[in-house]
Design an enzyme around this catalytic site. Structure first.
Site, PDB file in Angstrom:
ATOM      1  N   SER A 152       0.866  -1.178   0.000  1.00  0.00           N
ATOM      2  CA  SER A 152       0.000   0.000   0.000  1.00  0.00           C
ATOM      3  C   SER A 152       0.900   1.225   0.000  1.00  0.00           C
ATOM      4  CB  SER A 152      -0.882   0.011   1.253  1.00  0.00           C
ATOM      5  OG  SER A 152      -1.494   1.272   1.463  1.00  0.00           O
ATOM      6  N   TYR A 174      -2.386  -1.160  10.279  1.00  0.00           N
ATOM      7  CA  TYR A 174      -2.433  -1.392   8.831  1.00  0.00           C
ATOM      8  C   TYR A 174      -1.128  -0.921   8.178  1.00  0.00           C
ATOM      9  CZ  TYR A 174      -4.204  -1.259   4.031  1.00  0.00           C
ATOM     10  OH  TYR A 174      -4.384  -1.463   2.684  1.00  0.00           O
TER      11      TYR A 174
END
Length: 281
Positions: free
Chosen positions: A142, A155
């Site tokens: 990401s 995350y």
């Protein structure tokens, strides 16, 4: 017409979102797809959308190495080989943003379990077959692998670790015919991104404050899938989608220290962070 992609591809987290979109894009190019996810209904739905032809479905929890071994075995039994693996399964920290102080116990461990250990299990289970076929493994990280992960630390930590796994794996495979790459999606229109775009008022305000409008605009899963397929075809080391994040990624060593200072000194961000801290139970 584009060349047919006659490959066998295993995708985790294929029951929706990025995984389902990439599966559809590869299937249209002629690939045989092994869809791996936990919810059987989601797998059946995606398989039906693909027409059931050249498709196998496997219910597997990526936190279980044994279940990933079974998924890989299914690919070999059904199609005779395994050419491409996309370690894509991932979860967010939840429907509400939190700080490291206010996050519920167990959230960090759950996110790391799926997003990092799940990628590790996928790589370990599939790697012997990928080396044998001279194939390609793509790990979904990401932009949070390199931007500040405040209010989303579990995350962000998991995705930074996935980036490191992908980089190490590509270097370690250099002496073989196989290789690996890392996918860096920006914000994509999936449920994971909802928290930052209206799902949580504080998170939405933080994103609007911390990021300029051009890079915080979500893209569709279809756009991401098209770019991902192009990257897979060239066996790319890095696939950054959308491309507007590329300058940030290239200049992260300069931008990140500056952005960290800005975040630390911004009074409005401090106020919003205090609100998140107040969510402690």
């Amino acid at each position: 017409m584009k060349d047919r992609l006659d490959k066998v591809v295993l995708i985790t987290g294929a029951g929706g979102g990025i995984g389902a979109a990439v599966a559809a894009a590869l299937h249209r190019r002629g690939a045989s797809i092994v869809l791996v996810d936990v919810p059987a209904a989601d797998l059946e739905r995606v398989s039906a959308q693909l027409g059931h032809s050249r498709v196998a479905i496997v219910r597997a929890d990526v936190t279980s190495r044994e279940q990933l071994d079974n998924a890989v075995a299914t690919a070999i039994e059904q199609f005779g080989r395994l050419d491409i693996v996309i370690a894509n399964a991932g979860i967010s920290s939840g429907a509400r943003a939190s700080t490291i102080r206010s996050v519920d116990d167990g959230v960090f461990e759950r996110v790391i379990g799926v997003n990092l250990t799940g990628v590790w299990n996928t790589v370990r289970a599939s790697l012997p077959h990928i080396v044998d076929s001279g194939g390609y493994i793509l790990l979904t990280a990401s932009t949070y692998a390199y931007v500040n992960g405040m209010a989303n630390a579990p995350y962000a930590a998991s995705k930074a670790a996935v980036e490191q796994l992908g980089r190490a794996l590509r270097a370690e495979l250099a002496g073989t015919d196989a290789t690996a790459g890392v996918l860096y999606p920006g914000w994509v229109s999936t449920p994971i991104a909802d928290v930052a775009f209206g799902g949580d008022e504080i998170a939405t305000a933080l994103v609007a404050r911390a990021f300029p409008a051009p890079i915080r605009r979500p893209i569709s899963t279809e756009k991401l899938a098209r770019a991902t397929v192009r990257g897979i075809e060239r066996r790319a080391a890095r696939i950054q989608v959308p491309g507007r994040w590329i300058p940030y990624s290239l200049l992260r060593g300069i931008i990140n220290p500056l952005s960290d200072i800005i975040l630390e000194r911004d009074a409005e961000i401090a106020r919003l962070t205090a609100e998140l801290d107040g969510r402690r139970t």
